[in-house]
Design a protein around this motif. Sequence first.
Motif, PDB file in Angstrom:
ATOM      1  N   PRO A 120       7.233  -4.363  -0.096  1.00  0.00           N
ATOM      2  CA  PRO A 120       6.187  -3.594   0.586  1.00  0.00           C
ATOM      3  C   PRO A 120       4.778  -4.020   0.166  1.00  0.00           C
ATOM      4  CG  PRO A 120       7.485  -2.163  -0.861  1.00  0.00           C
ATOM      5  CD  PRO A 120       8.152  -3.501  -0.849  1.00  0.00           C
ATOM      6  N   TYR A 121       4.624  -4.446  -1.092  1.00  0.00           N
ATOM      7  CA  TYR A 121       3.309  -4.878  -1.562  1.00  0.00           C
ATOM      8  C   TYR A 121       2.861  -6.122  -0.807  1.00  0.00           C
ATOM      9  CZ  TYR A 121      -0.562  -6.009  -4.587  1.00  0.00           C
ATOM     10  OH  TYR A 121      -1.822  -6.273  -5.053  1.00  0.00           O
ATOM     11  N   TYR A 133       3.648  -7.182   2.210  1.00  0.00           N
ATOM     12  CA  TYR A 133       3.307  -7.032   3.626  1.00  0.00           C
ATOM     13  C   TYR A 133       2.275  -5.945   3.897  1.00  0.00           C
ATOM     14  CZ  TYR A 133       7.209 -10.128   4.487  1.00  0.00           C
ATOM     15  OH  TYR A 133       8.038 -11.213   4.499  1.00  0.00           O
ATOM     16  N   PHE A 134       2.236  -4.918   3.039  1.00  0.00           N
ATOM     17  CA  PHE A 134       1.373  -3.774   3.348  1.00  0.00           C
ATOM     18  C   PHE A 134       0.426  -3.408   2.216  1.00  0.00           C
ATOM     19  CE2 PHE A 134       5.139  -3.401   5.942  1.00  0.00           C
ATOM     20  CZ  PHE A 134       4.600  -3.200   7.203  1.00  0.00           C
ATOM     21  N   MET A 185       2.909   1.207   3.278  1.00  0.00           N
ATOM     22  CA  MET A 185       4.052   0.878   4.136  1.00  0.00           C
ATOM     23  C   MET A 185       4.550   2.132   4.850  1.00  0.00           C
ATOM     24  SD  MET A 185       7.561   1.062   4.533  1.00  0.00           S
ATOM     25  CE  MET A 185       8.250   1.506   2.942  1.00  0.00           C
ATOM     26  N   THR A 226      10.854  -1.217   5.083  1.00  0.00           N
ATOM     27  CA  THR A 226       9.865  -2.281   5.266  1.00  0.00           C
ATOM     28  C   THR A 226      10.384  -3.315   6.267  1.00  0.00           C
ATOM     29  OG1 THR A 226       9.336  -1.981   2.935  1.00  0.00           O
ATOM     30  CG2 THR A 226       8.355  -3.876   4.023  1.00  0.00           C
ATOM     31  N   LEU A 279       9.745  -2.635   9.883  1.00  0.00           N
ATOM     32  CA  LEU A 279       8.404  -2.937  10.390  1.00  0.00           C
ATOM     33  C   LEU A 279       8.177  -4.441  10.525  1.00  0.00           C
ATOM     34  CD1 LEU A 279       6.354  -0.351   8.342  1.00  0.00           C
ATOM     35  CD2 LEU A 279       6.590  -0.404  10.821  1.00  0.00           C
ATOM     36  N   VAL A 280       8.709  -5.212   9.563  1.00  0.00           N
ATOM     37  CA  VAL A 280       8.416  -6.644   9.533  1.00  0.00           C
ATOM     38  C   VAL A 280       9.337  -7.430  10.461  1.00  0.00           C
ATOM     39  CG1 VAL A 280       8.242  -8.663   8.041  1.00  0.00           C
ATOM     40  CG2 VAL A 280       7.565  -6.426   7.183  1.00  0.00           C
TER      41      VAL A 280
END
Lengths: 487, 77
Positions: free
Chosen positions: A205-206, A208-209, A215, A294, A297-298
């Motif tokens: 999560p870090y 990408y967001f 996130m 996560t 979303l990705v």
Amino acid sequence: MSASLVALTLICAIIGAGAFIGFYAGRRYKMDLEQWTVGNRALGMVLVWLLMAGETYTTFTFLGASGRAYSWGGPVLYILAYQPLMYVVSFYILPQMWEAGKRYRLQTQADFFRVRYGSKYLEALVALVGIIFLIPYIQLQLTGLGLIVEAASFGGISRTPAMVISFSIVAGFVLTSGVRGAAWVSVLKDFLLLFAAVFIGIAVPYHYFGGIGPMFTALAHAKPEHLVMPGATKNFGHLWFVSTVLMTALAFFMWPQYVGACYSAKDGDMLRRNAVIMPLYSITMPLVLIVGFTALLVLPNLPDGDLALLSIVRKTFPAWFLGVIGGAGALTAMVPAAVQILTAATLFIKNFCRPILAPSMADAQVARLAKATVLGITAIALGFAIRSSTSLVALLIIGYTGVAQFFPGVVLGLYSRRVTTGGVFAGLISGVGIVGFLGLTKHEPFMGFNAGFVGLCFNFAVTAAVSLLRPVELRSFDEHLPQGIPE
Amino acid sequence: MKRPSLGSILCGLIPFAAVCFPVVLWDRVYPMVWGLPFNFFWLLTWLLLTPLCMWGAYRLEVRRNPDGRNNGKGGAQ
């Protein structure tokens, strides 16, 4: 070195280290039946903790939990809810089970039923039901291992050789070291898994967001309904949640392989202390779920939710880290599978074949035949996994709900003086019948309730009704005095 | 088998009560706490509070059988 080669080397190194520990663990012990199945009831606090944690966190927990966060959404929270509660239940059952095990030299769950209820037919039934639900579970470990190693080695090792090699190792250390081997391999496995889960859960999560909070904020904006029940599912609502959490928390320690782990403890109080601290190990679960959220979303369009964790890890991290995940994932399949294979083999020979076919068989003979059966069961599970038979997947879905049906027999056996052998027999058959029917005809949830919960309620009712109709034969374990096992 | 004491069973019922029955109340996204949806935060909290409840249950059980520790017999009498 190419990426694939780096990952491949690390995976092989980790599996090799696991194999070495597994073989070495049993080197100094004479592997008679007692040592092989329950480590001579001499495992200390830390080893029992690792053995239980090692068996609890399987590939299904890892891939399945993140996969369900991805494809179900909100209802996946049942995993966070039942994990601490199953240890609460264990606090009130395992120390007493251990005590009975110590006094009457019980090695398996079916032994428990034979001695408490004095019936070899009940013993054979319990063994048979246990084996039926264990084999698909073993197959699932194999399939999960194949998926993980194939993905983590960038296709360098394909599924089938990965499964064949690692399960030959599993069968090998089960034969040489029994339950001790599994406990010691858990040391390496738990260390790696903890590292991997914490690292992925925070780093993904870090990356990408910018963190877990952002996130969730992004997900709450994009798909607010995904985060609450029933999420992306049709009918997994609150009623399903409560009944599933109750059923799973009660069912968990009814899996036959945990009974062996319980008997291997050095003293009963240890199991109580274990129950107090075990929930802390579950702290990896929220992180695994976060990875699944996560991934949604990705990588929103994956064909199969169970690939969510592996896909996002492959997209995010360098090759060496994939190697660590691949190795940790392989051990995560091998440790539980080792104990499951050992348990299924022992149940088959000691509690199914012996009482029905050869009542005079000696323990040494049981041990020899059970070890031969290890190879048979490994081969059967491998065969199913390689042909990726889907019929067994249906059995696995009803696995938890099936083993939950042992609960009335165990808990009433410990605490009730009025329960009868016939009652437990009838209850178990009707419970397994109901969950089998509901599961195979896809009636999960049944009128909003978890099917296993429905089966369990019927099971209790039938057990109580049949027990009250007939006079009781054996009031408790203590009626077997003088101490000893009636054969 | 010796049954667990009522007090220790009550300790064990606390996490069950907190997790299962008010699900309609806690199953919501907002208010977010520490960046977590409320339902996630609630269950995470109980993951940490459950060992506390069970530690209480353990103290009660041990007080009842002071010789239950390490003698290989548990609480059997």
